[in-house]
Design a protein around this motif. Structure first.
Motif, PDB file in Angstrom:
ATOM      1  N   ILE A  47     -30.646 -25.364  39.191  1.00  0.00           N
ATOM      2  CA  ILE A  47     -30.701 -26.829  38.952  1.00  0.00           C
ATOM      3  C   ILE A  47     -29.357 -27.561  39.604  1.00  0.00           C
ATOM      4  O   ILE A  47     -28.483 -26.830  39.767  1.00  0.00           O
ATOM      5  CB  ILE A  47     -30.882 -27.440  37.477  1.00  0.00           C
ATOM      6  CG1 ILE A  47     -29.730 -26.943  36.695  1.00  0.00           C
ATOM      7  CG2 ILE A  47     -32.224 -26.954  37.189  1.00  0.00           C
ATOM      8  CD1 ILE A  47     -30.015 -27.517  35.207  1.00  0.00           C
ATOM      9  N   SER A  48     -29.318 -28.925  39.802  1.00  0.00           N
ATOM     10  CA  SER A  48     -28.078 -29.567  40.053  1.00  0.00           C
ATOM     11  C   SER A  48     -27.009 -29.577  39.043  1.00  0.00           C
ATOM     12  O   SER A  48     -27.483 -29.610  37.762  1.00  0.00           O
ATOM     13  CB  SER A  48     -28.214 -30.872  40.690  1.00  0.00           C
ATOM     14  OG  SER A  48     -28.796 -31.811  39.576  1.00  0.00           O
ATOM     15  N   ARG A  49     -25.817 -29.875  39.298  1.00  0.00           N
ATOM     16  CA  ARG A  49     -24.843 -29.880  38.502  1.00  0.00           C
ATOM     17  C   ARG A  49     -25.066 -31.241  37.640  1.00  0.00           C
ATOM     18  O   ARG A  49     -24.659 -31.246  36.466  1.00  0.00           O
ATOM     19  CB  ARG A  49     -23.373 -29.932  38.723  1.00  0.00           C
ATOM     20  CG  ARG A  49     -23.274 -28.418  39.459  1.00  0.00           C
ATOM     21  CD  ARG A  49     -21.641 -28.389  39.844  1.00  0.00           C
ATOM     22  NE  ARG A  49     -20.554 -28.646  38.789  1.00  0.00           N
ATOM     23  CZ  ARG A  49     -19.201 -28.592  39.138  1.00  0.00           C
ATOM     24  NH1 ARG A  49     -19.021 -28.656  40.271  1.00  0.00           N
ATOM     25  NH2 ARG A  49     -18.438 -29.121  38.038  1.00  0.00           N
ATOM     26  N   VAL A  50     -25.546 -32.420  38.288  1.00  0.00           N
ATOM     27  CA  VAL A  50     -25.802 -33.364  37.540  1.00  0.00           C
ATOM     28  C   VAL A  50     -26.792 -33.165  36.386  1.00  0.00           C
ATOM     29  O   VAL A  50     -26.637 -33.855  35.228  1.00  0.00           O
ATOM     30  CB  VAL A  50     -26.432 -34.665  38.570  1.00  0.00           C
ATOM     31  CG1 VAL A  50     -26.732 -35.792  37.787  1.00  0.00           C
ATOM     32  CG2 VAL A  50     -25.287 -34.891  39.539  1.00  0.00           C
ATOM     33  N   SER A  51     -27.779 -32.369  36.700  1.00  0.00           N
ATOM     34  CA  SER A  51     -29.011 -32.432  35.599  1.00  0.00           C
ATOM     35  C   SER A  51     -28.246 -31.349  34.390  1.00  0.00           C
ATOM     36  O   SER A  51     -28.455 -31.602  33.113  1.00  0.00           O
ATOM     37  CB  SER A  51     -30.193 -31.699  36.292  1.00  0.00           C
ATOM     38  OG  SER A  51     -30.818 -32.370  36.955  1.00  0.00           O
ATOM     39  N   LEU A  52     -27.480 -30.438  34.863  1.00  0.00           N
ATOM     40  CA  LEU A  52     -26.839 -29.608  34.076  1.00  0.00           C
ATOM     41  C   LEU A  52     -25.744 -30.546  32.853  1.00  0.00           C
ATOM     42  O   LEU A  52     -25.683 -30.242  31.891  1.00  0.00           O
ATOM     43  CB  LEU A  52     -25.935 -28.557  34.626  1.00  0.00           C
ATOM     44  CG  LEU A  52     -25.335 -27.517  33.770  1.00  0.00           C
ATOM     45  CD1 LEU A  52     -26.222 -26.960  32.663  1.00  0.00           C
ATOM     46  CD2 LEU A  52     -24.443 -26.549  34.326  1.00  0.00           C
ATOM     47  N   LYS A  53     -25.036 -31.380  33.942  1.00  0.00           N
ATOM     48  CA  LYS A  53     -24.193 -32.221  33.032  1.00  0.00           C
ATOM     49  C   LYS A  53     -24.883 -32.788  32.137  1.00  0.00           C
ATOM     50  O   LYS A  53     -24.297 -33.237  30.525  1.00  0.00           O
ATOM     51  CB  LYS A  53     -23.458 -33.163  33.919  1.00  0.00           C
ATOM     52  CG  LYS A  53     -22.316 -32.333  34.731  1.00  0.00           C
ATOM     53  CD  LYS A  53     -21.597 -33.538  35.347  1.00  0.00           C
ATOM     54  CE  LYS A  53     -20.236 -32.809  36.243  1.00  0.00           C
ATOM     55  NZ  LYS A  53     -19.317 -32.408  35.255  1.00  0.00           N
ATOM     56  N   ILE A  54     -25.999 -33.465  32.345  1.00  0.00           N
ATOM     57  CA  ILE A  54     -26.746 -34.371  31.131  1.00  0.00           C
ATOM     58  C   ILE A  54     -27.073 -33.366  29.852  1.00  0.00           C
ATOM     59  O   ILE A  54     -26.875 -33.910  28.691  1.00  0.00           O
ATOM     60  CB  ILE A  54     -28.252 -34.785  31.736  1.00  0.00           C
ATOM     61  CG1 ILE A  54     -27.645 -35.869  32.878  1.00  0.00           C
ATOM     62  CG2 ILE A  54     -28.975 -35.535  30.866  1.00  0.00           C
ATOM     63  CD1 ILE A  54     -28.766 -36.340  33.741  1.00  0.00           C
ATOM     64  N   ALA A  55     -27.502 -32.311  30.212  1.00  0.00           N
ATOM     65  CA  ALA A  55     -28.018 -31.459  29.173  1.00  0.00           C
ATOM     66  C   ALA A  55     -26.509 -30.832  28.316  1.00  0.00           C
ATOM     67  O   ALA A  55     -26.824 -30.975  27.045  1.00  0.00           O
ATOM     68  CB  ALA A  55     -28.593 -30.019  29.768  1.00  0.00           C
ATOM     69  N   LEU A  56     -25.671 -30.870  29.010  1.00  0.00           N
ATOM     70  CA  LEU A  56     -24.366 -30.240  28.217  1.00  0.00           C
ATOM     71  C   LEU A  56     -23.855 -31.447  27.443  1.00  0.00           C
ATOM     72  O   LEU A  56     -23.434 -31.402  26.226  1.00  0.00           O
ATOM     73  CB  LEU A  56     -23.368 -29.863  29.150  1.00  0.00           C
ATOM     74  CG  LEU A  56     -23.525 -28.467  29.743  1.00  0.00           C
ATOM     75  CD1 LEU A  56     -22.453 -28.285  31.043  1.00  0.00           C
ATOM     76  CD2 LEU A  56     -23.437 -27.285  28.843  1.00  0.00           C
ATOM     77  N   GLN A  57     -24.012 -32.673  28.046  1.00  0.00           N
ATOM     78  CA  GLN A  57     -23.556 -33.890  27.279  1.00  0.00           C
ATOM     79  C   GLN A  57     -24.343 -34.106  25.987  1.00  0.00           C
ATOM     80  O   GLN A  57     -23.908 -34.421  24.757  1.00  0.00           O
ATOM     81  CB  GLN A  57     -23.682 -35.095  28.121  1.00  0.00           C
ATOM     82  CG  GLN A  57     -23.006 -36.194  27.378  1.00  0.00           C
ATOM     83  CD  GLN A  57     -21.785 -36.157  27.051  1.00  0.00           C
ATOM     84  OE1 GLN A  57     -20.764 -35.800  27.795  1.00  0.00           O
ATOM     85  NE2 GLN A  57     -21.376 -36.495  25.652  1.00  0.00           N
TER      86      GLN A  57
END
Length: 232
Positions: A47-57
């Motif tokens: 997945i993109s880092r943007v999608s991952l950042k949302i999950a981590l947030q």
């Protein structure tokens, strides 16, 4: 003809969140450990880092993980306290004293019920007797601060006897609210009745627990709710 249930669409970030949570709950990533970097995780998940950042947030917001600048993301020793303590402390729900007290009484009733249904715990009952004796001494000496601290500890011990981690975490997560509510209740009672009334009430609770008498426990808590409604 029965209507078909609509297909639920799950976002990529939600799917990533579910995968990350599973790695934590199954013990693959333990409390205190650093998880893989964003670049590595995004690559592994495809997945993109943007999608991952949302999950981590989302994980950070819930207190499951914390991201340290320059170090990475680490798994936290998660508890309900991280979710509820600030919400109740700031009273973001806008609840008045009566609603909070009603909630407290019902939580404590459930914990007491579990304490009765669980195997008898002589050590815990002995601690409750010690706390109650100290409460009585503080009433006689007029040491209100000590009484209020002991009062809170008395009810937390009962919650502990219930042996349900969710109840105990919930109680601890709103400890400030619980303490303030118990204190306000005692002070209201003392405005109308002798201070010894508070000791008698808690002695009845303790005796009901010792006798494993659910009917008596129910009556004591019902009387508390009734008294609240009569005063409100």
């Amino acid at each position: 003809m029965m209507a078909l249930k609509k297909v639920q669409r799950t976002s990529v970030s939600d799917q990533a969140y579910d995968i990350l949570v599973k790695k934590i709950t199954n013990g693959e990533w333990k409390a205190g450990e650093k998880i893989p970097s964003e670049i590595e995780l995004a690559k592994q998940l495809g997945i993109s880092r943007v999608s991952l950042k949302i999950a981590l947030q989302k994980l950070n917001t819930l207190g499951v993980t914390e991201t340290r600048v320059g170090e990475g993301t680490f798994v936290c020793d998660f508890s309900l306290k991280s979710l509820f303590s600030e919400l109740f402390r700031s009273n973001i729900f806008g609840l008045d004293h009566n609603k909070i007290n009603e909630f407290r009484v019902l939580i404590e009733y459930c914990a007491m019920r579990l304490a009765v249904l669980n195997p008898r715990n002589p050590a815990a009952l002995a601690r409750l007797n010690e706390v109650l004796a100290s409460m009585a001494e503080s009433v006689q000496s007029g040491d209100d601060d000590t009484y209020h601290n002991l009062h809170y500890n008395f009810h937390r011990l009962i919650c502990e006897m219930g042996k349900n981690e969710l109840f105990l975490q919930l109680y601890d997560s709103i400890s400030e609210v619980m303490y303030d509510t118990l204190r306000a209740n005692s002070e209201m009672t003392w405005n109308h009745f002798p201070r010894s009334e508070s000791i008698q009430h808690h002695r009845e609770l303790l005796e009901a627990l010792e006798q494993r008498d659910l009917a008596r426990l129910t009556k004591v808590q019902d009387d508390l709710l009734l008294d609240q409604y009569l005063r409100s």
